[in-house]
Design a protein around this motif. Structure first.
Motif, mmCIF file in Angstrom:
data_model
loop_
_atom_site.group_PDB
_atom_site.id
_atom_site.type_symbol
_atom_site.label_atom_id
_atom_site.label_comp_id
_atom_site.label_asym_id
_atom_site.label_seq_id
_atom_site.Cartn_x
_atom_site.Cartn_y
_atom_site.Cartn_z
ATOM 1 N N VAL A 197 0.835 -1.203 0.000
ATOM 2 C CA VAL A 197 0.000 0.000 0.000
ATOM 3 C C VAL A 197 0.868 1.250 0.000
ATOM 4 O O VAL A 197 1.809 1.371 0.796
ATOM 5 N N ALA A 198 0.533 2.177 -0.890
ATOM 6 C CA ALA A 198 1.140 3.500 -0.886
ATOM 7 C C ALA A 198 0.142 4.480 -0.281
ATOM 8 O O ALA A 198 -0.984 4.595 -0.773
ATOM 9 N N LEU A 199 0.523 5.139 0.802
ATOM 10 C CA LEU A 199 -0.319 6.169 1.416
ATOM 11 C C LEU A 199 0.130 7.525 0.905
ATOM 12 O O LEU A 199 1.324 7.859 0.981
ATOM 13 N N LEU A 200 -0.810 8.311 0.416
ATOM 14 C CA LEU A 200 -0.488 9.564 -0.260
ATOM 15 C C LEU A 200 -1.059 10.752 0.495
ATOM 16 O O LEU A 200 -2.233 10.755 0.882
ATOM 17 N N THR A 201 -0.244 11.778 0.675
ATOM 18 C CA THR A 201 -0.708 13.023 1.277
ATOM 19 C C THR A 201 -0.013 14.180 0.596
ATOM 20 O O THR A 201 1.105 14.054 0.105
ATOM 21 N N VAL B 26 4.122 -0.843 3.718
ATOM 22 C CA VAL B 26 3.584 0.505 3.528
ATOM 23 C C VAL B 26 4.694 1.468 3.126
ATOM 24 O O VAL B 26 5.817 1.379 3.632
ATOM 25 N N HIS B 27 4.353 2.396 2.238
ATOM 26 C CA HIS B 27 5.271 3.463 1.846
ATOM 27 C C HIS B 27 4.456 4.745 1.748
ATOM 28 O O HIS B 27 3.354 4.746 1.194
ATOM 29 N N VAL B 28 4.960 5.825 2.309
ATOM 30 C CA VAL B 28 4.266 7.118 2.287
ATOM 31 C C VAL B 28 4.879 8.004 1.208
ATOM 32 O O VAL B 28 6.110 8.097 1.091
ATOM 33 N N VAL C 123 8.291 4.509 8.929
ATOM 34 C CA VAL C 123 8.104 3.703 7.718
ATOM 35 C C VAL C 123 8.793 4.410 6.555
ATOM 36 O O VAL C 123 9.061 5.614 6.616
ATOM 37 N N PRO C 124 9.092 3.692 5.470
ATOM 38 C CA PRO C 124 9.737 4.333 4.318
ATOM 39 C C PRO C 124 8.842 5.415 3.714
ATOM 40 O O PRO C 124 7.614 5.287 3.699
ATOM 41 N N PHE C 125 9.460 6.466 3.234
ATOM 42 C CA PHE C 125 8.688 7.521 2.577
ATOM 43 C C PHE C 125 9.503 8.144 1.452
ATOM 44 O O PHE C 125 10.739 8.082 1.441
ATOM 45 N N THR C 126 8.785 8.756 0.529
ATOM 46 C CA THR C 126 9.394 9.475 -0.591
ATOM 47 C C THR C 126 8.699 10.814 -0.732
ATOM 48 O O THR C 126 7.463 10.885 -0.693
ATOM 49 N N GLU D 106 4.554 -0.522 -8.415
ATOM 50 C CA GLU D 106 5.146 -1.318 -7.342
ATOM 51 C C GLU D 106 4.151 -1.622 -6.223
ATOM 52 O O GLU D 106 4.466 -2.383 -5.301
ATOM 53 N N PHE D 107 2.952 -1.029 -6.306
ATOM 54 C CA PHE D 107 1.992 -1.149 -5.209
ATOM 55 C C PHE D 107 0.671 -1.725 -5.698
ATOM 56 O O PHE D 107 0.263 -1.513 -6.845
ATOM 57 N N ASP D 108 0.001 -2.438 -4.813
ATOM 58 C CA ASP D 108 -1.308 -3.004 -5.133
ATOM 59 C C ASP D 108 -2.410 -1.972 -5.013
ATOM 60 O O ASP D 108 -3.412 -2.029 -5.734
#
Length: 374
Positions: free
Chosen positions: A4-8, A34-36, A50-53, A85-87
């Motif tokens: 899951v990619a969480l987007l803000t 999870v990646h933010v 958690v990892p973030f970009t 890369e994410f579902d």
């Protein structure tokens, strides 16, 4: 469990961003990958486990419309390189939702509240950010009803959480130092969270302070960073103070003090150093600041909003005067300031509210929803 990619859209301490980071960490604690992703270049307002970009971007133009569409473009370009890369892409705002639906077939959108945009382009942009994602979540029953009635979207309610460990204790020495820094001392110290802006009911709060009899409290206002430009409203609100018998000067006895955006640790210390939370919003998605204040054993004076009535009861765990009514708000503030027994009742009630809202439960419900998406 799905990737899951969480987007803000931001890295600053606004409600949706706070929600995103806490949810990401709680999901990771439960074994999720999870990646933010966010727009920004200076990191988040707090450390993230958690990892973030971060996608850097440059906003050209001064209007809100220009800023919004520039941000959507930057988010879309960044996500296009990694979406595969994410579902699931889970967007927490209008900007990231519009970007996500352009680059991925499985998008979850959490609508925290609906903005009062006025230009046709922004109204349409917000509408599309709500109707285009395949799965829509909200944080309250109120907004579930709004989305169904106004957009024809059937959303699922997933409540916010609060992490008591993030509102740690503060020493008596630091508490005294913080209070002295805003001229409180022995004066009653009200804390307002969210800056001076229309949605927070700032003008109503200032007018209510002007109506108070006897010794005036000190109002310390934390926050204020916003994607939207509230500077004209802020100037108008502050211009009311002299006529209300209130002082916001930089020296002398201040009645209203602007603290600006503070770190998470500093915010926790302010919660622990104040005497009550003043949160007379005229619109909220949920109101995380209320739970944070209750963790810190602060009595809460909010407003009679539908979202607050979903988890607060007037007189038991908060006072909820009529929305936008300075007379009613002044009466509630005066009650809290002058009645120690009432303050104790509200604090005890708040302690019963807090355990009902955990990020672990929030994450578990999200995980169920992610697993249901094919």
């Amino acid at each position: 469990m799905s990737r899951v990619a969480l987007l803000t859209y931001s890295t600053k301490p606004r409600g949706g961003v706070v929600h995103t980071l806490a949810l990401a960490e709680a999901l990771a604690d439960q074994g999720a990958e999870v990646h933010v992703f966010a727009l920004g270049s200076e990191g988040f307002f707090r450390p993230l486990k958690v990892p973030f970009t971060l996608f850097p971007f440059t906003v050209e133009g001064d209007s809100l419309e220009e800023k919004v569409f520039a941000c959507i473009g930057a988010m879309t370009a960044g996500l296009a390189k990694v979406a595969g890369e994410f579902d699931i892409l889970h967007a927490q705002d209008c900007i990231s939702a519009r970007a996500a639906t352009q680059v991925h077939p499985r998008v979850v959108r959490t609508v925290h509240h609906v903005d009062d945009f006025t230009t046709p382009a922004l109204v349409d942009c917000q509408r599309r950010s709500i109707v285009e994602p395949g799965h829509v979540l909200v944080v309250s029953e109120h907004w579930r009803r709004v989305l169904l009635q106004e957009y024809g979207v059937a959303a699922q309610v997933v409540r916010n959480g609060v992490d008591p460990a993030r509102i740690g204790p503060v020493s008596a020495r630091r508490r005294a130092r913080l209070r002295a820094s805003v001229g409180a001392g022995d004066r009653f110290l009200l804390l307002a969270v969210g800056g001076i802006e229309p949605r927070k009911g700032s003008k109503t709060l200032f007018r209510a302070l002007g109506l108070l009899r006897g010794d005036k409290p000190v109002l310390a206002i934390v926050g204020g960073h916003s994607f939207r430009d509230h500077e004209p409203y802020r100037r108008q609100a502050l211009a009311l103070l002299p006529g209300l018998g209130l002082n916001a000067a930089q020296d002398g006895a201040q009645d209203v003090v602007q603290l600006g955006t503070v770190s998470e640790e500093q915010l926790a210390a302010w919660y622990r150093s104040a005497d009550a939370l003043a949160y007379p919003s005229i619109e909220e998605g949920f109101g995380l600041a209320v739970l944070e204040a209750q963790v810190a054993d602060l009595p809460v004076v909010a407003s009679d909003l539908p979202v607050f009535r979903e988890f607060l009861t007037h007189g038991r765990d908060a006072l909820l005067p009529a929305v936008g009514d300075p007379v009613a708000l002044a009466a509630a503030l005066e009650q809290v300031m002058t009645d120690p027994a009432l303050r104790a009742t509200l604090v005890a009630g708040g302690r019963l509210v807090v355990p009902r809202f955990t990020w672990a439960a929030c994450a578990a419900r999200h995980a169920e929803i992610y697993r249901s998406i094919r």
